[in-house]
Enzyme design. Structure first.
Site, PDB file in Angstrom:
ATOM      1  N   LYS A   1       0.874  -1.175   0.000  1.00 13.04           N
ATOM      2  CA  LYS A   1       0.000   0.000   0.000  1.00 13.04           C
ATOM      3  C   LYS A   1       0.907   1.220   0.000  1.00 13.04           C
ATOM      4  O   LYS A   1       1.923   1.249   0.711  1.00 13.04           O
ATOM      5  CB  LYS A   1      -0.875  -0.027   1.267  1.00 13.04           C
ATOM      6  CG  LYS A   1      -1.867   1.122   1.379  1.00 13.04           C
ATOM      7  CD  LYS A   1      -2.763   0.944   2.601  1.00 13.04           C
ATOM      8  CE  LYS A   1      -3.819   2.035   2.729  1.00 13.04           C
ATOM      9  NZ  LYS A   1      -4.688   1.843   3.910  1.00 13.04           N
TER      10      LYS A   1
ATOM     11  N   SER B   1      -9.744   1.866   2.912  1.00  7.37           N
ATOM     12  CA  SER B   1      -8.894   2.653   2.048  1.00  7.37           C
ATOM     13  C   SER B   1      -7.890   1.815   1.255  1.00  7.37           C
ATOM     14  O   SER B   1      -7.339   2.299   0.271  1.00  7.37           O
ATOM     15  CB  SER B   1      -8.113   3.687   2.881  1.00  7.37           C
ATOM     16  OG  SER B   1      -7.252   3.031   3.813  1.00  7.37           O
TER      17      SER B   1
ATOM     18  N   SER C   1      -9.852  -0.582   7.148  1.00  4.82           N
ATOM     19  CA  SER C   1      -9.276  -0.521   5.801  1.00  4.82           C
ATOM     20  C   SER C   1      -8.539  -1.760   5.326  1.00  4.82           C
ATOM     21  O   SER C   1      -8.123  -1.801   4.166  1.00  4.82           O
ATOM     22  CB  SER C   1      -8.357   0.682   5.674  1.00  4.82           C
ATOM     23  OG  SER C   1      -9.143   1.824   5.494  1.00  4.82           O
TER      24      SER C   1
HETATM   25  N1  GLN Z   1     -13.284   4.161   6.443  1.00  2.00           N
HETATM   26  C1  GLN Z   1     -12.576   4.608   7.609  1.00  2.00           C
HETATM   27  C2  GLN Z   1     -12.139   6.043   7.424  1.00  2.00           C
HETATM   28  O1  GLN Z   1     -12.439   6.598   6.431  1.00  2.00           O
HETATM   29  C3  GLN Z   1     -11.416   3.718   7.914  1.00  2.00           C
HETATM   30  C4  GLN Z   1     -10.204   3.994   7.114  1.00  2.00           C
HETATM   31  C5  GLN Z   1      -9.021   3.181   7.509  1.00  2.00           C
HETATM   32  O2  GLN Z   1      -9.144   2.154   8.201  1.00  2.00           O
HETATM   33  N2  GLN Z   1      -7.863   3.643   7.117  1.00  2.00           N
HETATM   34  O3  GLN Z   1     -11.518   6.614   8.263  1.00  2.00           O
END
Ligand code: GLN
Length: 451
Positions: free
Chosen positions: A52, A127, A151
């Site tokens: 990532k 994400s 995420s």
């Molecule tokens: N969807 C969540 C957010 O927007 C989690 C994102 C994540 O785990 N990086 O913060």
């Protein structure tokens, strides 16, 4: 092997990879070959992996999906990257993600959304959308991701692959571009629980460069994969099977639970009463920490700097106005607000208290069961663009993943069938398995027996 995946990547139109450099990859592959020939190997030597783009790397740009870091090259490798290099893995490149890991659909990436390989009109989840889509499309056999509020688990679920977020503090955050430091945790996404176990073996461990890294003896996460599940107690939180859970997702999850009963497990009705509060709690704490972490992007120390400005303040202002995307700005504003004098007690402190209660809910639940199961996401992947202008709709879709993150517990997602997309396409459903602190080997065992 590296060449095979490079060819697939070259022919892919998913937008999962942000940076590839075939010459560099093949050089690493040649080194791995030498190691294999000399017998200096690990289970992962010569196996390709992609990261990532939130893990910093010396050999590749590290953008975090942001214009702010579009051309940024780190002077060092993240600990996780170092660990995989030491294991002899071969790097295929860097994977697309929501900007600074803020999002649930990958549509917040400055470099454009990733497409879901099962249906290219659908989001891959976020994400870590690039990490999950690349595994699903077999563009890489292994990828890294990060989970701050879901995420790893949510994109794994929506792309029909396996991902695990370990206990907070297990994987070093050194060189992982920070979003919300008390929540951020790295982990693997791969095809199976077995693969995830092998990857976790390499990625966990104490790191003195991360102040919240946990000092624990190294363990083999694959040691219990073949243990039978006879007598396993699976807790089903009432709150995870109520209103808002799509019928097709519920059906796939319940079918998986039936399989677990056949494997000798019993299902126990439990309650996680503070589930509903996880959304407001998380969306106060995460932006608060983000507003602080992102203050370093000032046009001086890293990345982008605006071209025309009159003085220093104007340079800061324009750099941040031009360099950050809308969702990132929204979080910085919310975060600065909840931390400000007069609002701190009402929002931030209150959220911290509820966070503790959420963690206590889980400890109560684990007196009744060994692991907790439920859906990862209330629906299958939605259509690209569907919720792109609706941040609240995106936040609400995180309902089943946020509590685990707030409590710092390990959680994973494994594929458990398909639901229907709006155009009647097949879209994957994920089963979430949550364990108590340091129960990763158990989670992988439970996942492996089903897979
Ligand atoms: N969807 C969540 C957010 O927007 C989690 C994102 C994540 O785990 N990086 O913060």
């Amino acid at each position: 092997l590296a060449q095979l995946f490079l060819d697939r990547i070259a022919h892919s139109d998913l937008n999962a990879f942000l940076h590839v450099d075939p010459a560099l990859t093949l050089k690493e592959a040649a080194l791995a070959d030498q190691r294999l020939a000399s017998g200096d190997t690990t289970a992962l030597t010569g196996i390709p992996i992609a990261h990532k783009d939130i893990f910093v790397t010396r050999d590749w740009r590290s953008t975090a999906g942001s214009k702010m870091l579009e051309n940024y090259v780190s002077p060092f490798d993240a600990t996780v990257v170092e660990q995989f290099k030491q294991a002899g893995m071969v790097h295929l490149g860097k994977l697309n993600c929501d900007e600074f890991a803020m999002g649930s659909s990958n549509e917040n990436s400055y470099f454009g959304a990733v497409k879901n390989p099962w249906d290219k009109t659908a989001i891959p989840g976020g994400s870590s959308g690039g990490s999950a889509a690349a595994i699903a499309a077999r563009l890489t056999p292994a990828s890294t991701a990060t989970d701050t509020g879901g995420s790893i688990r949510q994109p794994a679920a929506l792309c029909g692959v396996t991902g695990i977020k370990p206990t907070y503090g297990s994987v070093s955050r050194f060189g992982m571009i920070a979003f919300a430091s008390s929540l951020d945790q790295g982990g693997p996404i791969a095809k199976t629980a077995e693969d995830c176990g092998l990857l976790l073996n390499a990625m966990t461990g104490f790191d003195p460069r991360d102040s919240t890294s946990i000092e624990r003896a190294k363990e083999d996460f694959t040691r219990d994969l073949n243990q039978p599940l006879q007598g396993l107690k699976i807790g089903l939180p009432r709150e995870y099977f109520g209103d808002g859970l799509a019928a097709d997702v519920e059906q796939a999850v319940r079918a998986a639970l039936k399989e677990y009963e056949k494997l000798g497990a019993t299902l126990v009705d439990i309650s996680l009463p503070k589930t509903e509060l996880s959304i407001p709690t998380y969306y106060v704490i995460a932006p608060a920490e983000a507003s602080s972490n992102l203050s370093r992007f000032d046009g001086v120390r890293y990345g982008y700097r605006a071209k025309d400005y009159s003085d220093l303040s104007d340079m800061y202002r324009k750099t941040r106005a031009e360099g950050f995307g809308e969702e990132v700005k929204r979080r910085i504003l919310v975060g600065a607000y909840v931390l400000s004098h007069g609002y701190y007690d009402a929002y931030y402190l209150q959220a911290q208290k509820i966070r503790r209660l959420i963690a206590q809910d889980f400890q109560q639940a684990f007196t009744q069961c060994d692991v907790i199961m439920g859906p990862v996401c209330p629906t299958v992947a939605w259509d690209l663009g569907d919720k792109a202008d609706d941040p609240i709709a995106n936040y609400l879709a995180d309902i089943f993943t946020l509590s685990t993150s707030l409590a710092g517990l390990p959680g994973m997602s494994i594929p458990c069938g398909f639901g229907q997309g709006e155009k009647n396409s097949k879209r994957p459903v994920g089963l979430q398995i949550i364990g108590n602190y340091f129960a990763e080997a158990k989670l992988l065992n439970v996942a492996h027996q089903y897979q």
